[in-house]
Enzyme design. Structure first.
Site, PDB file in Angstrom:
ATOM      1  N   ARG A   1     -25.890   2.959  19.167  1.00 16.01           N
ATOM      2  CA  ARG A   1     -26.976   3.901  20.631  1.00 16.01           C
ATOM      3  C   ARG A   1     -26.200   3.313  21.735  1.00 16.01           C
ATOM      4  O   ARG A   1     -27.511   2.127  21.934  1.00 16.01           O
ATOM      5  CB  ARG A   1     -27.644   4.282  20.306  1.00 16.01           C
ATOM      6  CG  ARG A   1     -27.565   5.836  20.778  1.00 16.01           C
ATOM      7  CD  ARG A   1     -29.774   6.153  20.895  1.00 16.01           C
ATOM      8  NE  ARG A   1     -30.262   5.288  20.978  1.00 16.01           N
ATOM      9  CZ  ARG A   1     -31.748   5.017  21.324  1.00 16.01           C
ATOM     10  NH1 ARG A   1     -32.206   6.520  20.651  1.00 16.01           N
ATOM     11  NH2 ARG A   1     -32.488   4.554  21.661  1.00 16.01           N
TER      12      ARG A   1
ATOM     13  N   TYR B   1     -34.877   7.326  29.105  1.00 14.41           N
ATOM     14  CA  TYR B   1     -35.282   7.435  28.128  1.00 14.41           C
ATOM     15  C   TYR B   1     -34.321   5.276  27.040  1.00 14.41           C
ATOM     16  O   TYR B   1     -33.143   5.920  27.644  1.00 14.41           O
ATOM     17  CB  TYR B   1     -35.118   8.438  27.381  1.00 14.41           C
ATOM     18  CG  TYR B   1     -35.107   8.136  26.207  1.00 14.41           C
ATOM     19  CD1 TYR B   1     -33.979   7.944  25.302  1.00 14.41           C
ATOM     20  CD2 TYR B   1     -36.143   7.889  25.214  1.00 14.41           C
ATOM     21  CE1 TYR B   1     -33.684   7.696  23.567  1.00 14.41           C
ATOM     22  CE2 TYR B   1     -35.983   7.256  23.719  1.00 14.41           C
ATOM     23  CZ  TYR B   1     -35.205   7.422  23.168  1.00 14.41           C
ATOM     24  OH  TYR B   1     -34.920   7.157  21.916  1.00 14.41           O
TER      25      TYR B   1
ATOM     26  N   ASP C   1     -28.325   9.414  23.258  1.00 15.18           N
ATOM     27  CA  ASP C   1     -29.330  10.559  23.072  1.00 15.18           C
ATOM     28  C   ASP C   1     -29.396  10.966  24.598  1.00 15.18           C
ATOM     29  O   ASP C   1     -29.944   9.983  26.083  1.00 15.18           O
ATOM     30  CB  ASP C   1     -30.680   9.913  22.756  1.00 15.18           C
ATOM     31  CG  ASP C   1     -31.513  10.247  22.114  1.00 15.18           C
ATOM     32  OD1 ASP C   1     -32.874  10.129  21.457  1.00 15.18           O
ATOM     33  OD2 ASP C   1     -31.596  11.856  22.927  1.00 15.18           O
TER      34      ASP C   1
ATOM     35  N   HIS D   1     -31.538  12.913  25.608  1.00 13.94           N
ATOM     36  CA  HIS D   1     -33.516  13.065  24.664  1.00 13.94           C
ATOM     37  C   HIS D   1     -33.968  14.340  25.447  1.00 13.94           C
ATOM     38  O   HIS D   1     -34.405  14.672  26.602  1.00 13.94           O
ATOM     39  CB  HIS D   1     -33.857  12.259  25.357  1.00 13.94           C
ATOM     40  CG  HIS D   1     -35.218  11.754  24.557  1.00 13.94           C
ATOM     41  ND1 HIS D   1     -36.352  12.144  25.370  1.00 13.94           N
ATOM     42  CD2 HIS D   1     -35.042  10.530  23.642  1.00 13.94           C
ATOM     43  CE1 HIS D   1     -37.531  11.441  24.240  1.00 13.94           C
ATOM     44  NE2 HIS D   1     -36.494  10.770  23.272  1.00 13.94           N
TER      45      HIS D   1
ATOM     46  N   GLU E   1     -26.457  12.879  20.839  1.00 10.47           N
ATOM     47  CA  GLU E   1     -27.917  13.719  21.141  1.00 10.47           C
ATOM     48  C   GLU E   1     -28.234  14.601  21.599  1.00 10.47           C
ATOM     49  O   GLU E   1     -29.265  14.785  23.091  1.00 10.47           O
ATOM     50  CB  GLU E   1     -28.516  12.274  19.866  1.00 10.47           C
ATOM     51  CG  GLU E   1     -30.334  13.310  19.404  1.00 10.47           C
ATOM     52  CD  GLU E   1     -30.317  11.875  18.719  1.00 10.47           C
ATOM     53  OE1 GLU E   1     -30.041  10.442  18.754  1.00 10.47           O
ATOM     54  OE2 GLU E   1     -31.709  11.484  18.698  1.00 10.47           O
TER      55      GLU E   1
ATOM     56  N   GLU F   1     -35.132  15.730  15.539  1.00 15.34           N
ATOM     57  CA  GLU F   1     -35.887  14.956  15.307  1.00 15.34           C
ATOM     58  C   GLU F   1     -37.026  15.514  15.490  1.00 15.34           C
ATOM     59  O   GLU F   1     -37.593  15.158  14.487  1.00 15.34           O
ATOM     60  CB  GLU F   1     -35.348  13.303  15.842  1.00 15.34           C
ATOM     61  CG  GLU F   1     -35.969  13.732  17.609  1.00 15.34           C
ATOM     62  CD  GLU F   1     -35.553  12.625  18.513  1.00 15.34           C
ATOM     63  OE1 GLU F   1     -34.438  11.685  17.609  1.00 15.34           O
ATOM     64  OE2 GLU F   1     -36.604  11.894  18.736  1.00 15.34           O
TER      65      GLU F   1
ATOM     66  N   ARG G   1     -31.048  16.212  12.393  1.00 12.73           N
ATOM     67  CA  ARG G   1     -31.974  14.748  12.497  1.00 12.73           C
ATOM     68  C   ARG G   1     -32.625  15.202  11.872  1.00 12.73           C
ATOM     69  O   ARG G   1     -33.902  13.961  12.231  1.00 12.73           O
ATOM     70  CB  ARG G   1     -31.755  14.501  14.357  1.00 12.73           C
ATOM     71  CG  ARG G   1     -30.303  13.914  14.557  1.00 12.73           C
ATOM     72  CD  ARG G   1     -30.207  12.800  16.285  1.00 12.73           C
ATOM     73  NE  ARG G   1     -31.599  12.466  15.732  1.00 12.73           N
ATOM     74  CZ  ARG G   1     -31.756  11.141  15.587  1.00 12.73           C
ATOM     75  NH1 ARG G   1     -30.840  10.576  14.746  1.00 12.73           N
ATOM     76  NH2 ARG G   1     -32.552  10.560  16.575  1.00 12.73           N
TER      77      ARG G   1
ATOM     78  N   GLU H   1     -30.385   6.397  12.095  1.00 12.64           N
ATOM     79  CA  GLU H   1     -31.101   5.469  12.597  1.00 12.64           C
ATOM     80  C   GLU H   1     -31.862   4.456  12.157  1.00 12.64           C
ATOM     81  O   GLU H   1     -32.650   4.937  11.219  1.00 12.64           O
ATOM     82  CB  GLU H   1     -31.815   6.857  13.708  1.00 12.64           C
ATOM     83  CG  GLU H   1     -32.592   5.760  14.768  1.00 12.64           C
ATOM     84  CD  GLU H   1     -33.415   6.967  15.531  1.00 12.64           C
ATOM     85  OE1 GLU H   1     -33.568   7.849  15.085  1.00 12.64           O
ATOM     86  OE2 GLU H   1     -33.281   6.060  16.355  1.00 12.64           O
TER      87      GLU H   1
ATOM     88  N   TRP I   1     -39.468  15.384  28.545  1.00 15.54           N
ATOM     89  CA  TRP I   1     -39.290  13.294  28.247  1.00 15.54           C
ATOM     90  C   TRP I   1     -38.137  13.104  27.224  1.00 15.54           C
ATOM     91  O   TRP I   1     -38.041  14.058  26.445  1.00 15.54           O
ATOM     92  CB  TRP I   1     -40.426  13.239  28.353  1.00 15.54           C
ATOM     93  CG  TRP I   1     -40.589  11.746  27.470  1.00 15.54           C
ATOM     94  CD1 TRP I   1     -40.028  10.329  29.027  1.00 15.54           C
ATOM     95  CD2 TRP I   1     -40.507  11.147  26.770  1.00 15.54           C
ATOM     96  NE1 TRP I   1     -40.044   9.408  28.450  1.00 15.54           N
ATOM     97  CE2 TRP I   1     -40.121   9.670  26.763  1.00 15.54           C
ATOM     98  CE3 TRP I   1     -40.083  11.298  25.273  1.00 15.54           C
ATOM     99  CZ2 TRP I   1     -39.905   8.360  26.011  1.00 15.54           C
ATOM    100  CZ3 TRP I   1     -39.907  10.383  24.512  1.00 15.54           C
ATOM    101  CH2 TRP I   1     -40.045   9.230  24.867  1.00 15.54           C
TER     102      TRP I   1
HETATM  103  C1  CS2 Z   1     -35.865   9.103  19.985  1.00 13.78           C
HETATM  104  C2  CS2 Z   1     -36.682   8.584  19.500  1.00 13.78           C
HETATM  105  O1  CS2 Z   1     -35.113   7.344  18.058  1.00 13.78           O
HETATM  106  C3  CS2 Z   1     -34.709   8.597  18.750  1.00 13.78           C
HETATM  107  O2  CS2 Z   1     -33.714   9.326  18.848  1.00 13.78           O
HETATM  108  O3  CS2 Z   1     -35.230   9.737  20.199  1.00 13.78           O
HETATM  109  O4  CS2 Z   1     -36.765   6.942  20.239  1.00 13.78           O
HETATM  110  C4  CS2 Z   1     -38.014   9.534  20.260  1.00 13.78           C
HETATM  111  O5  CS2 Z   1     -38.109   9.375  21.969  1.00 13.78           O
HETATM  112  C5  CS2 Z   1     -39.584   8.806  19.328  1.00 13.78           C
HETATM  113  O6  CS2 Z   1     -38.952   8.836  18.257  1.00 13.78           O
HETATM  114  C6  CS2 Z   1     -40.735   9.927  20.007  1.00 13.78           C
HETATM  115  O7  CS2 Z   1     -41.919   9.331  19.718  1.00 13.78           O
HETATM  116 MG    MG Z   2     -33.765  11.261  19.665  1.00 14.56          MG
END
Ligand code: CS2
Ligand code: MG
Length: 422
Positions: free
Chosen positions: A167, A179, A230, A232, A256, A282, A303, A359, A422
């Site tokens: 990634r 991020y 990502d 995010h 992602e 996620e 995810r 991941e 975020w």
């Molecule tokens: C992120 C995470 O791993 C990822 O893909 O989206 O780091 C996410 O920000 C954290 O799990 C939030 O606690």
């Molecule tokens: Mg993520």
């Protein structure tokens, strides 16, 4: 003439008493070896113990309360073998179904019961889930840097470590932070302060950076390695369509969390504009969060994870629905998911037909000491090991030396101060 006298009816031999595993103890263990983890430990009458991860980053104590006040009293005296019945009892029996707190609590119970069942059977969990569908679970590493050059250098390092998927997350010129870019290159921890830190975000600056990042990365790494990114949750559907199209020449493995996914239908817009594969989920708590996305083929990877989507029992349902629609798994595996979840994810990933990618954000040695485990990285894959159960333990004495320390995830504002994703 058929003899229908009672004596002639073959008697079904009385069923041997069904094995039961009565739950006699259930406890929540909170520990903070550098970051907070919440773990559920269930013990049965014969002393078999099972572990379940109940960590919800930034809202950990909500799950502790849900478990201690409302779930633990229900577990004592029940049969640990009745995993599906327990799942239905805790999900339907709550009346207030779903949501990240409740589903994380149910997930912890579910995984602990699978751990117990596999230990009693003397088998690694993946054997109970149908056995191995593959030699190992292919994982992706996290190359990040404050500049594109630094990120590409990190990606080369991950390739040399044997990763087949990487990634890419780089800083954005003009933004103090973004991020996925961490101070410590090998360990990423976003929950970084006792009160939420405020980051500043600019979509415009970001949208020009990512194609340049992929251009430099493909130049350095070639095309034989999976590169992913990502977003995010930070774009609108049409912005995501544009970014996906801009990245097509670089063949990303996936883009992602391109947009927040409460509105699953919004992904139709992204799909109309780009063939870049999409991954999302996620933060999903249940199959209902992704049913449209999967059934309409709006995503390529789901995810959802063991710890936040109701455990192995529910995640198997999501994976089965996904399999019908050419969607593969791409389970979340950040540092805020404990080694208990990583172990469970690996047994899960070994056993399903439509596994995509797992991941793997390495935990720190401090965390690994609290959660000794069997899984190991080899040739770009993680292997769960063949110990009975999950193959992970919790050193309670060591865990007790790391008291909970409140930590929030950051929040994001636009340059004009608007509160953003975020
Ligand atoms: C992120 C995470 O791993 C990822 O893909 O989206 O780091 C996410 O920000 C954290 O799990 C939030 O606690
Ligand atoms: Mg993520």
């Amino acid at each position: 003439m058929i003899d229908r006298s009672p004596a002639a009816i073959p008697q079904i031999p009385s069923r041997p008493a069904r094995a039961t595993a009565t739950i006699t103890d259930a406890r929540v263990i909170v520990t903070c070896p550098g970051r907070n983890f919440v773990t559920l430990k269930i013990t049965t009458a014969d002393g078999t113990c099972g572990l379940g991860d109940a960590t919800l980053n930034g809202r950990e104590m909500a799950v502790v309360a849900y478990l201690e006040a409302h779930i633990l009293p229900l577990l004592i005296g029940r049969d640990a073998h009745r995993i599906e019945d327990m799942w239905q009892f805790l999900y339907r029996g709550a009346y207030w179904r779903g949501g990240p707190v409740g589903m994380t609590a149910i997930a912890a119970v579910d995984v602990a019961l699978w751990d117990i069942k596999a230990k009693i059977a003397g088998l690694p969990l993946y054997q109970l889930l149908g056995g191995a569908c593959r030699d190992g679970v292919t994982v992706y590493g996290h190359a990040n840097g404050s500049t594109i050059e630094e990120t590409v250098a990190e990606a080369l390092r991950y390739r040399d470590l044997g990763y087949r998927a990487i990634r890419l997350q780089s800083g954005v010129p003009g933004l103090k932070s973004t991020y996925g870019v961490s101070r410590d290159k090998m360990f990423y921890e976003p929950a970084d302060a006792d009160l939420p830190t405020e980051n500043v975000w600019s979509t415009e600056r970001y949208m020009t950076t990512v194609p340049a990042l992929f251009d430099a990365a493909r130049e350095a790494l070639g095309r034989d390695i999976h590169l992913l990114h990502d977003v995010h949750h930070r774009l609108t559907p049409i912005e995501a369509g544009r970014l996906g199209k801009d990245l097509e020449p670089y063949r990303p493995f996936w883009l992602e969390d391109a947009v927040p996914a409460e509105n699953q239908a919004a992904f139709r817009t992204i799909r109309q504009h780009t063939t870049t594969p999409l991954a999302v989920g996620e933060i999903f708590s249940s199959i209902w969060d992704c049913k449209t996305l999967i059934e309409e083929g709006l995503i390529d990877f789901v995810r959802a994870t063991v710890v936040h989507a109701g455990g192995i029992t529910h995640l198997r349902r999501i994976a089965s629905l996904a399999d019908l629609h050419h969607v593969r798994t791409g389970c979340h595996g950040a540092t805020d998911l404990s080694p208990v979840t990583m172990a469970a994810a690996l047994h899960f990933g070994m056993s399903i037909p439509n596994f995509g990618l797992q991941e793997y954000m390495r935990h720190t040695p401090e965390t690994d000491a609290v959660f000794p485990h069997d899984y190991a990285f080899r040739d770009g894959m993680l292997h769960p090991g063949d110990a009975p159960g999950l193959g992970v333990d919790l050193d309670e004495t060591l865990a007790a030396t790391h008291p909970y320390s409140r930590a929030y995830l950051p929040v994001n504002r636009l340059e004009d101060g608007t509160l953003f994703n975020w």
